[in-house]
Motif scaffolding. Structure first.
Motif, PDB file in Angstrom:
ATOM      1  N   LEU A   1       0.829  -1.211   0.000  1.00 45.15           N
ATOM      2  CA  LEU A   1       0.000   0.000   0.000  1.00 45.15           C
ATOM      3  C   LEU A   1       0.864   1.262   0.000  1.00 45.15           C
ATOM      4  CD1 LEU A   1      -2.866  -1.065   2.433  1.00 45.15           C
ATOM      5  CD2 LEU A   1      -2.653  -1.426  -0.034  1.00 45.15           C
ATOM      6  N   VAL A   2       1.983   1.231   0.692  1.00 44.31           N
ATOM      7  CA  VAL A   2       2.915   2.368   0.698  1.00 44.31           C
ATOM      8  C   VAL A   2       3.517   2.535  -0.689  1.00 44.31           C
ATOM      9  CG1 VAL A   2       5.077   3.247   1.657  1.00 44.31           C
ATOM     10  CG2 VAL A   2       3.395   2.174   3.160  1.00 44.31           C
ATOM     11  N   LEU A   3       3.859   1.435  -1.338  1.00 44.66           N
ATOM     12  CA  LEU A   3       4.413   1.459  -2.684  1.00 44.66           C
ATOM     13  C   LEU A   3       3.429   2.110  -3.669  1.00 44.66           C
ATOM     14  CD1 LEU A   3       6.885   0.342  -4.335  1.00 44.66           C
ATOM     15  CD2 LEU A   3       5.457  -1.635  -4.809  1.00 44.66           C
ATOM     16  N   ILE A   4       2.154   1.764  -3.557  1.00 42.08           N
ATOM     17  CA  ILE A   4       1.130   2.347  -4.419  1.00 42.08           C
ATOM     18  C   ILE A   4       1.010   3.846  -4.160  1.00 42.08           C
ATOM     19  CG2 ILE A   4      -1.353   2.380  -4.909  1.00 42.08           C
ATOM     20  CD1 ILE A   4      -1.305  -0.682  -4.264  1.00 42.08           C
TER      21      ILE A   4
ATOM     22  N   VAL B   1      -3.270   5.194   0.702  1.00 40.23           N
ATOM     23  CA  VAL B   1      -3.995   4.067   0.135  1.00 40.23           C
ATOM     24  C   VAL B   1      -4.672   3.314   1.265  1.00 40.23           C
ATOM     25  CG1 VAL B   1      -3.786   1.946  -1.206  1.00 40.23           C
ATOM     26  CG2 VAL B   1      -2.364   3.917  -1.782  1.00 40.23           C
ATOM     27  N   VAL B   2      -5.977   3.112   1.107  1.00 33.49           N
ATOM     28  CA  VAL B   2      -6.753   2.385   2.108  1.00 33.49           C
ATOM     29  C   VAL B   2      -7.490   1.236   1.433  1.00 33.49           C
ATOM     30  CG1 VAL B   2      -7.028   4.372   3.634  1.00 33.49           C
ATOM     31  CG2 VAL B   2      -8.731   3.951   1.892  1.00 33.49           C
ATOM     32  N   SER B   3      -7.607   0.156   2.147  1.00 35.91           N
ATOM     33  CA  SER B   3      -8.314  -1.002   1.627  1.00 35.91           C
ATOM     34  C   SER B   3      -9.803  -0.711   1.559  1.00 35.91           C
ATOM     35  CB  SER B   3      -8.041  -2.208   2.521  1.00 35.91           C
ATOM     36  OG  SER B   3      -8.711  -3.333   2.006  1.00 35.91           O
TER      37      SER B   3
ATOM     38  N   ARG C   1      -8.565   2.083  -2.320  1.00 33.48           N
ATOM     39  CA  ARG C   1      -8.884   3.464  -2.698  1.00 33.48           C
ATOM     40  C   ARG C   1      -7.626   4.289  -2.492  1.00 33.48           C
ATOM     41  NH1 ARG C   1     -14.031   4.765  -0.898  1.00 33.48           N
ATOM     42  NH2 ARG C   1     -14.538   4.052  -2.968  1.00 33.48           N
ATOM     43  N   ILE C   2      -7.293   5.081  -3.500  1.00 29.98           N
ATOM     44  CA  ILE C   2      -6.167   6.006  -3.415  1.00 29.98           C
ATOM     45  C   ILE C   2      -6.770   7.374  -3.086  1.00 29.98           C
ATOM     46  CG2 ILE C   2      -4.208   7.033  -4.618  1.00 29.98           C
ATOM     47  CD1 ILE C   2      -4.227   4.555  -6.474  1.00 29.98           C
ATOM     48  N   GLU C   3      -6.571   7.811  -1.842  1.00 30.11           N
ATOM     49  CA  GLU C   3      -7.149   9.067  -1.372  1.00 30.11           C
ATOM     50  C   GLU C   3      -6.163  10.209  -1.574  1.00 30.11           C
ATOM     51  OE1 GLU C   3      -8.375   8.352   2.676  1.00 30.11           O
ATOM     52  OE2 GLU C   3     -10.173   7.306   1.985  1.00 30.11           O
ATOM     53  N   CYS C   4      -6.701  11.392  -1.895  1.00 24.55           N
ATOM     54  CA  CYS C   4      -5.870  12.536  -2.261  1.00 24.55           C
ATOM     55  C   CYS C   4      -6.007  13.694  -1.276  1.00 24.55           C
ATOM     56  CB  CYS C   4      -6.272  13.040  -3.639  1.00 24.55           C
ATOM     57  SG  CYS C   4      -6.093  11.807  -4.903  1.00 24.55           S
ATOM     58  N   ARG C   5      -4.878  14.350  -1.078  1.00 26.26           N
ATOM     59  CA  ARG C   5      -4.804  15.581  -0.297  1.00 26.26           C
ATOM     60  C   ARG C   5      -3.936  16.565  -1.057  1.00 26.26           C
ATOM     61  NH1 ARG C   5      -6.757  14.950   4.824  1.00 26.26           N
ATOM     62  NH2 ARG C   5      -6.974  12.807   5.532  1.00 26.26           N
ATOM     63  N   ASP C   6      -4.187  17.848  -0.808  1.00 24.27           N
ATOM     64  CA  ASP C   6      -3.332  18.858  -1.418  1.00 24.27           C
ATOM     65  C   ASP C   6      -2.120  19.109  -0.528  1.00 24.27           C
ATOM     66  OD1 ASP C   6      -4.130  20.628   0.630  1.00 24.27           O
ATOM     67  OD2 ASP C   6      -5.547  21.693  -0.660  1.00 24.27           O
TER      68      ASP C   6
END
Length: 121
Positions: A4-7, A22-24, A39-44
């Motif tokens: 998950l860290v790699l992704i 990245v969260v399952s 799910r790949i979650e985004c932050r600014d």
């Protein structure tokens, strides 16, 4: 390194200036390469969440090949990217091939990077 860290690191490189976690999607499912849904979650840069940029990622094996699907989490009307040996954009509701969206380049780069990293796992 944790998958998950790699992704997340790959997404950080391909989708700058966003930062990713990245969260399952199913926390009870193991984080295995053979069948992974996250799910790949985004932050600014200020740490503010931007769920409109979140992606769902499915990684699965078909024979020896690693394939992946990238789609926008809350935007089912947007095309999704299937990436096997090459990228294919598909209409999410019809499952038919479609033209790449204007913002396709970062997702295609992410797909290539992930496949490359995962083939060397």
């Amino acid at each position: 390194m944790d998958l998950l860290v790699l992704i997340a690191k790959a997404a950080d490189v391909c989708r700058k200036p966003l930062s990713h976690a990245v969260v399952s999607i199913d926390p009870s499912a193991p984080s295995q390469l053979d069948d992974l849904n996250v799910r790949i979650e985004c932050r600014d840069v200020d740490g503010i969440r931007h769920p409109q940029h979140d992606l769902d990622l499915e990684i699965y094996r078909s024979g020896r090949e690693i394939n992946l699907m990238l789609s926008w989490s809350d935007q089912p009307e947007r095309p999704m990217l299937w990436h096997g040996r090459h990228p294919v954009w598909m209409d999410g509701s019809l499952g038919q091939r479609t033209a790449a969206p204007e913002d396709a380049a970062p997702l295609e780069a992410l797909g290539r990077r992930l496949r490359s990293l995962l083939h060397h796992d």
